[in-house]
Write a protein that holds these residues in place. Sequence first.
Motif, mmCIF file in Angstrom:
data_model
loop_
_atom_site.group_PDB
_atom_site.id
_atom_site.type_symbol
_atom_site.label_atom_id
_atom_site.label_comp_id
_atom_site.label_asym_id
_atom_site.label_seq_id
_atom_site.Cartn_x
_atom_site.Cartn_y
_atom_site.Cartn_z
ATOM 1 N N SER A 269 14.877 1.801 16.263
ATOM 2 C CA SER A 269 13.542 2.044 16.820
ATOM 3 C C SER A 269 13.050 0.903 17.700
ATOM 4 N N ASN A 270 13.947 -0.096 17.971
ATOM 5 C CA ASN A 270 13.570 -1.273 18.767
ATOM 6 C C ASN A 270 12.369 -1.997 18.181
ATOM 7 N N ALA A 271 12.360 -2.126 16.858
ATOM 8 C CA ALA A 271 11.320 -2.897 16.185
ATOM 9 C C ALA A 271 11.443 -4.365 16.585
ATOM 10 N N PRO A 272 10.361 -5.148 16.460
ATOM 11 C CA PRO A 272 10.473 -6.581 16.732
ATOM 12 C C PRO A 272 11.612 -7.205 15.923
ATOM 13 N N VAL A 273 12.379 -8.081 16.560
ATOM 14 C CA VAL A 273 13.562 -8.649 15.923
ATOM 15 C C VAL A 273 13.213 -9.299 14.587
ATOM 16 N N GLU A 274 12.094 -10.049 14.563
ATOM 17 C CA GLU A 274 11.760 -10.746 13.316
ATOM 18 C C GLU A 274 11.457 -9.766 12.186
ATOM 19 N N ASP A 275 10.872 -8.611 12.501
ATOM 20 C CA ASP A 275 10.625 -7.606 11.469
ATOM 21 C C ASP A 275 11.930 -6.958 11.021
ATOM 22 N N PHE A 276 12.789 -6.650 11.979
ATOM 23 C CA PHE A 276 14.051 -5.989 11.613
ATOM 24 C C PHE A 276 14.939 -6.904 10.778
ATOM 25 N N LEU A 277 14.912 -8.210 11.045
ATOM 26 C CA LEU A 277 15.739 -9.112 10.253
ATOM 27 C C LEU A 277 15.250 -9.213 8.811
ATOM 28 N N VAL A 278 13.958 -9.041 8.573
ATOM 29 C CA VAL A 278 13.478 -8.956 7.197
ATOM 30 C C VAL A 278 14.056 -7.715 6.529
ATOM 31 N N ARG A 279 14.029 -6.595 7.249
ATOM 32 C CA ARG A 279 14.628 -5.366 6.705
ATOM 33 C C ARG A 279 16.124 -5.569 6.450
ATOM 34 N N ARG A 280 16.818 -6.211 7.375
ATOM 35 C CA ARG A 280 18.249 -6.435 7.203
ATOM 36 C C ARG A 280 18.516 -7.326 5.992
ATOM 37 N N ALA A 281 17.660 -8.315 5.780
ATOM 38 C CA ALA A 281 17.804 -9.165 4.600
ATOM 39 C C ALA A 281 17.666 -8.347 3.321
ATOM 40 N N ASN A 282 16.682 -7.464 3.277
ATOM 41 C CA ASN A 282 16.500 -6.599 2.111
ATOM 42 C C ASN A 282 17.736 -5.731 1.876
ATOM 43 N N ALA A 283 18.247 -5.134 2.948
ATOM 44 C CA ALA A 283 19.391 -4.238 2.827
ATOM 45 C C ALA A 283 20.643 -4.979 2.402
ATOM 46 N N TYR A 284 20.889 -6.147 2.990
ATOM 47 C CA TYR A 284 22.086 -6.907 2.626
ATOM 48 C C TYR A 284 22.017 -7.379 1.178
ATOM 49 N N ARG A 285 20.830 -7.793 0.755
ATOM 50 C CA ARG A 285 20.684 -8.221 -0.647
ATOM 51 C C ARG A 285 20.984 -7.062 -1.590
ATOM 52 N N ALA A 286 20.424 -5.892 -1.338
ATOM 53 C CA ALA A 286 20.651 -4.746 -2.217
ATOM 54 C C ALA A 286 22.115 -4.320 -2.209
ATOM 55 N N TYR A 287 22.770 -4.404 -1.057
ATOM 56 C CA TYR A 287 24.199 -4.077 -0.972
ATOM 57 C C TYR A 287 25.000 -4.980 -1.905
ATOM 58 N N TRP A 288 24.763 -6.281 -1.800
ATOM 59 C CA TRP A 288 25.505 -7.222 -2.640
ATOM 60 C C TRP A 288 25.203 -6.986 -4.122
ATOM 61 N N GLU A 289 23.962 -6.704 -4.442
ATOM 62 C CA GLU A 289 23.586 -6.502 -5.838
ATOM 63 C C GLU A 289 24.324 -5.329 -6.479
#
Length: 531
Positions: A269-289
């Motif tokens: 959705s071309n969200a602001p990079v800083e917002d998307f990286l927070v989402r990516r952090a959440n997703a990567y953490r849950a993947y590893w968990e």
Amino acid sequence: MTEDLRPAVRLARRRFLTLTGAATAVAFGTNLPGTALGSGGSGGLTANPFTLGVASGDPLPDAVVIWTRLAPKPYEPLGGAPYKEVGVDWQVATDEHFRRVVRSGRATARPEFAHSVHVDVRDLQPGRHYWYRFRVDGYLSPTGRTRTAPAPGQQGGLLTLGVSSCQSWPDGYYTAQRHLASEDVDAVVFLGDYIYEYGISAAGGLRNVADPVPSQFRTEADTLDRYRLQYALYKSDPDLQAAHQNAPWITTWDDHEVQDNYAGTISKSNAPVEDFLVRRANAYRAYWEHLPLRGPAPQGPNYLLYRRFTFGRLAELSVLDTRQYRSDQAAGDGWKVDSEARRDPGRVLAGRQQTQWFLNGLNQSHTTWNILANQVIMSRMDLDPTASNLYNMDAWDGYGAEQKTVLDGLALNRHRNPVVLTGDVHAGYAMDMKRDFADPASQTYGVELVPTSFSSGGNGVPVSANGQKFLDGNPHLKFVDERRGYSVLRFDEQQLQVDCKVVPYIDKPGAPISTVRSFVVEAGNPGLEVR
């Protein structure tokens, strides 16, 4: 971290300092569960905490990771476990009845990691089966079976892999995983899209479940809690649990573990990079968990996922990550005609560092077979059999310069028997890799195998209209089947045998499995031969 990501990551970290909320704080935490004695003692659990099963993964000759997560109420925050550390006892034995326990200990399940447990069990013997289990507060987990890799330098032998990808829960039942659980494989290679981020209807899509899916699943996953819920739903499936219990898994991600068709720091959705990286952090953490991966855990929006496994002198398996480092798709994504943007040498899919890592490893390999676990189709694929040529901007075709670098590297290592494994497309394909993909007489230097999806795409059909277009426009493509299933690959010193297996339906449970096509690839003679 690649150089071009650093400014965006710094931006995200600055923004993090201004954010509030437990989910964001946890996503950027750095405490790592270990195998030392837990300080929390009894967890005070009043219901079975092993609702998400057990798993193992990333086998080495002397080690394997065993996993579980404490979740007595998996669809509640933190899985219904109390917000405190919980000591979890574990055992590894050489027999399924645990008469000979060879390794044991206590791990700490920490709330900031959703009470997941990752134990990197060391000092095991190479090339043998082990059984493992966990215990906490009087509750005993299911027993899992795992297997270590052969000893370094071991000659000969047989390596059997189950391979698939893409397991959208609402697209149908995990019948293929139940059949995979009965296969005698040394490991399962999963090529991405372990979850899909989309919201889920009360009926559970094609599953049409009797008990409604809880309302918290209606929205798309983007926070840490919401990603955790999605994994909990997927991992509560008994057929998926059975497949994990039978063999170690070697996994990589594609896009849906975060967001459909994301590219590096660029969201759909071309969200602001800083917002998307927070989402990516959440997703990567849950993947590893939720997967049997070694530490360290993801650090914010970054995680080093690409890695390599060696199975004696028989085979080496390199696992790629083609999402985290890629440039934005050319020409607005989708299937597009050739363009300068598609061939721009500044645009990357795997990234220069990862590409060099893979090619260096391939050049130095001493194994008979060299396998690449990859997310998106690497060979040329033209959707239009006329002269116009249509290429997928989200696959390697959309990154022509880096595609050429990798394909040239594979061609130069023809004698090392390269085998590319690919997911993403919800279909089974098998193709020869050619110096000139438009010329059937061109030299073949390897094969690309696309085992079909576990469930994504619903029941499917043998060959759709688009599947026929691919067959008509791509002479190197030897096989298409668009039903659900997996492939079993058997490697020995002389040949690779590929069995493509499908089920006729997944909109209800109980479908039988059948082998619809088998191929052989001879060592030293690249190319697919129908068995």
